[in-house]
Design an enzyme around this catalytic site. Structure first.
Site, PDB file in Angstrom:
ATOM      1  N   TYR A 160      11.721  35.175  78.695  1.00  0.00           N
ATOM      2  CA  TYR A 160      11.701  33.891  77.983  1.00  0.00           C
ATOM      3  C   TYR A 160      10.263  33.386  77.840  1.00  0.00           C
ATOM      4  O   TYR A 160       9.807  33.093  76.736  1.00  0.00           O
ATOM      5  CB  TYR A 160      12.548  32.890  78.763  1.00  0.00           C
ATOM      6  CG  TYR A 160      12.716  31.542  78.113  1.00  0.00           C
ATOM      7  CD1 TYR A 160      13.532  31.377  76.994  1.00  0.00           C
ATOM      8  CD2 TYR A 160      12.076  30.415  78.620  1.00  0.00           C
ATOM      9  CE1 TYR A 160      13.695  30.132  76.403  1.00  0.00           C
ATOM     10  CE2 TYR A 160      12.239  29.167  78.043  1.00  0.00           C
ATOM     11  CZ  TYR A 160      13.049  29.034  76.938  1.00  0.00           C
ATOM     12  OH  TYR A 160      13.214  27.799  76.353  1.00  0.00           O
TER      13      TYR A 160
ATOM     14  N   LEU B 104      14.676  27.221  66.156  1.00  0.00           N
ATOM     15  CA  LEU B 104      15.162  26.875  67.504  1.00  0.00           C
ATOM     16  C   LEU B 104      15.999  27.986  68.121  1.00  0.00           C
ATOM     17  O   LEU B 104      16.472  27.839  69.253  1.00  0.00           O
ATOM     18  CB  LEU B 104      16.004  25.578  67.462  1.00  0.00           C
ATOM     19  CG  LEU B 104      15.257  24.237  67.543  1.00  0.00           C
ATOM     20  CD1 LEU B 104      14.418  24.010  66.300  1.00  0.00           C
ATOM     21  CD2 LEU B 104      16.234  23.092  67.727  1.00  0.00           C
TER      22      LEU B 104
HETATM   23  P1  NAD Z   1      20.924  26.379  73.197  1.00  0.00           P
HETATM   24  O1  NAD Z   1      21.146  27.636  73.963  1.00  0.00           O
HETATM   25  O2  NAD Z   1      21.957  25.329  73.223  1.00  0.00           O
HETATM   26  O3  NAD Z   1      20.605  26.682  71.679  1.00  0.00           O
HETATM   27  C1  NAD Z   1      20.069  27.892  71.211  1.00  0.00           C
HETATM   28  C2  NAD Z   1      20.784  28.258  69.931  1.00  0.00           C
HETATM   29  O4  NAD Z   1      20.213  29.459  69.400  1.00  0.00           O
HETATM   30  C3  NAD Z   1      22.282  28.554  70.158  1.00  0.00           C
HETATM   31  O5  NAD Z   1      23.042  27.923  69.176  1.00  0.00           O
HETATM   32  C4  NAD Z   1      22.370  30.063  70.060  1.00  0.00           C
HETATM   33  O6  NAD Z   1      23.639  30.508  69.648  1.00  0.00           O
HETATM   34  C5  NAD Z   1      21.264  30.353  69.059  1.00  0.00           C
HETATM   35  N1  NAD Z   1      20.743  31.716  69.161  1.00  0.00           N
HETATM   36  C6  NAD Z   1      20.359  32.382  70.276  1.00  0.00           C
HETATM   37  N2  NAD Z   1      19.938  33.610  69.958  1.00  0.00           N
HETATM   38  C7  NAD Z   1      20.036  33.726  68.613  1.00  0.00           C
HETATM   39  C8  NAD Z   1      19.762  34.763  67.693  1.00  0.00           C
HETATM   40  N3  NAD Z   1      19.272  35.947  68.099  1.00  0.00           N
HETATM   41  N4  NAD Z   1      20.000  34.549  66.373  1.00  0.00           N
HETATM   42  C9  NAD Z   1      20.501  33.357  65.957  1.00  0.00           C
HETATM   43  N5  NAD Z   1      20.783  32.336  66.786  1.00  0.00           N
HETATM   44  C10 NAD Z   1      20.561  32.523  68.097  1.00  0.00           C
HETATM   45  O7  NAD Z   1      19.521  25.801  73.743  1.00  0.00           O
HETATM   46  P2  NAD Z   1      18.741  24.465  73.342  1.00  0.00           P
HETATM   47  O8  NAD Z   1      18.495  23.718  74.591  1.00  0.00           O
HETATM   48  O9  NAD Z   1      19.387  23.787  72.211  1.00  0.00           O
HETATM   49  O10 NAD Z   1      17.337  25.066  72.881  1.00  0.00           O
HETATM   50  C11 NAD Z   1      16.985  25.161  71.514  1.00  0.00           C
HETATM   51  C12 NAD Z   1      15.558  25.661  71.412  1.00  0.00           C
HETATM   52  O11 NAD Z   1      14.668  24.748  72.053  1.00  0.00           O
HETATM   53  C13 NAD Z   1      15.357  27.035  72.071  1.00  0.00           C
HETATM   54  O12 NAD Z   1      14.446  27.774  71.287  1.00  0.00           O
HETATM   55  C14 NAD Z   1      14.709  26.677  73.392  1.00  0.00           C
HETATM   56  O13 NAD Z   1      13.897  27.709  73.881  1.00  0.00           O
HETATM   57  C15 NAD Z   1      13.902  25.434  73.023  1.00  0.00           C
HETATM   58  N6  NAD Z   1      13.671  24.585  74.197  1.00  0.00           N
HETATM   59  C16 NAD Z   1      14.687  23.830  74.725  1.00  0.00           C
HETATM   60  C17 NAD Z   1      14.448  23.068  75.853  1.00  0.00           C
HETATM   61  C18 NAD Z   1      15.510  22.207  76.469  1.00  0.00           C
HETATM   62  O14 NAD Z   1      15.263  21.649  77.547  1.00  0.00           O
HETATM   63  N7  NAD Z   1      16.660  22.006  75.876  1.00  0.00           N
HETATM   64  C19 NAD Z   1      13.170  23.066  76.443  1.00  0.00           C
HETATM   65  C20 NAD Z   1      12.192  23.879  75.887  1.00  0.00           C
HETATM   66  C21 NAD Z   1      12.433  24.612  74.748  1.00  0.00           C
END
Ligand code: NAD
Ligand code: UDP
Length: 308
Positions: free
Chosen positions: A143, A71
């Site tokens: 992205y 994630l």
């Molecule tokens: P978020 O930004 O809260 O969580 C992302 C996490 O990844 C954070 O804790 C961040 O510190 C960590 N992170 C970022 N870059 C990193 C790296 N290089 N190494 C280690 N950790 C790293 O976002 P979220 O909403 O919890 O999303 C989680 C995942 O789900 C992401 O991959 C996102 O693309 C995917 N996603 C989320 C949604 C949504 O609506 N929430 C929709 C589609 C996809």
């Protein structure tokens, strides 16, 4: 099982860690804390089945695990556009590192892909068979294209190396533990309404999104990981579609107060419409969201009250 969750201190990742711990698993949460927070996982730190590992997915890691959920990646436009080259590296090299680990230890590996792979879709709702309409050189491309390339890597490791993959395309998900300054629309509107500020609708507000409550999403994700009928890609999201004006009005109604709506410029390449076709998820994992937007907003507002 011993399960690695990359991005485990973020919004979705921390809810997933909670769920896996409550299901009796051991969890290793790997996160560089770019948009994640220790606050999201602090209640798990004293649990002997939980470990936090501050690390960047761009750099390789060696662990012995049974399953991996990948994630790690900033998800809100202001955060992923802050350093777009790093965002591409996180998606692509993070995928390679997770897949390499999965191949070595023979672990099932999940990729958090996104509805953004459909870009500004010309088909609504979007089924998994739709190839998308994505600008490769715009502000959102780091992205969108990073996530598209990660999907390619997952399927190539699956076909070439028999890695046991699961790829879900997650649609807009919201709930407690989003950052107040996250920049995504639900948290922006809630924080603005709670502060008595005007709600910033970008463009004319007729663009649509479909909002899934985090609890529903985590349930879908865990069901998908358990089953063996499909490796994906699988849409996970709520098929109820709202305009941003409707979302703004509903937020003000639920929060109360006198906030008005103000219009700000529409960011470039902002998708006009978005709604998941979840026929495949209904059939293969017997899943559909059960939390209506108004109920989910109430729970999210309760979290933000006192924090903003
Ligand atoms: P978020 O930004 O809260 O969580 C992302 C996490 O990844 C954070 O804790 C961040 O510190 C960590 N992170 C970022 N870059 C990193 C790296 N290089 N190494 C280690 N950790 C790293 O976002 P979220 O909403 O919890 O999303 C989680 C995942 O789900 C992401 O991959 C996102 O693309 C995917 N996603 C989320 C949604 C949504 O609506 N929430 C929709 C589609 C996809
Ligand atoms: N949006 C808005 N006001 C805000 C933040 C976002 O009107 O304060 C709009 C944005 O232009 C987009 C929609 O809300 O049309 C969803 O934006 P978000 O950043 O939450 O997610 P994404 O565009 O990645 O789906």
């Amino acid at each position: 099982m011993r399960i690695l969750v990359t991005g485990g201190a973020g919004f979705l990742g921390s809810h997933l860690c909670d769920r896996l711990i409550s299901d009796g698993h051991e969890v290793i949460c790997l996160d560089n804390l770019f948009t994640g927070r220790k606050e999201n996982i602090v209640h798990l730190l004293s649990n002997p089945r939980f470990e936090f590992f501050r690390h960047d997915v761009v750099d390789p890691f060696k662990l012995e695990v049974d399953q991996i959920y990948n994630l790690a990646c900033p998800a809100s436009p202001p955060h992923y556009q802050y350093n777009p080259i790093k965002t591409v590296k996180t998606s692509v090299m993070g995928a390679i590192n997770c897949l390499g680990l999965a191949k070595r230890v023979k672990a099932r590996v999940f990729q958090a892909s996104t509805s953004e792979v459909y870009g500004d879709p010309q088909v609504n709702p979007q089924p998994e068979t739709y190839w998308g309409h994505v600008n490769p050189i715009g502000r959102r491309s780091c992205y969108d294209e990073g996530k598209r390339c990660a999907e390619t890597l997952f399927f190539d490791y699956h076909h070439e190396n028999r890695v046991d993959i699961r790829v879900a395309r997650i649609f807009n998900t919201y709930g407690p533990r989003m950052l107040p300054n996250d920049g995504r629309v639900v948290s922006n509107f809630i924080v603005q309404a709670l502060r008595g500020e005007d709600l910033t609708v970008y463009g004319d507000g007729t663009q649509t999104r479909s909002f899934c409550f985090v609890g529903d999403l985590i349930e879908g994700l865990c069901r998908f990981m358990k089953q063996t009928e499909t490796v994906g890609p699988l849409n996970l999201g709520n098929p109820d579609e709202f305009t941003m004006l409707q979302l703004a009005e509903l937020t003000v109604k639920v929060v109360g107060g006198k906030s008005k709506i103000v219009h700000k410029p529409l960011p470039s390449d902002d998708p006009k419409q978005r709604r998941p076709d979840i026929t495949l998820a209904r059939r293969t994992i017997k899943w559909k969201p059960v939390v209506a937007l108004e109920d989910g907003l109430k729970r999210t507002i309760a979290y933000f009250r006192g924090r903003v």
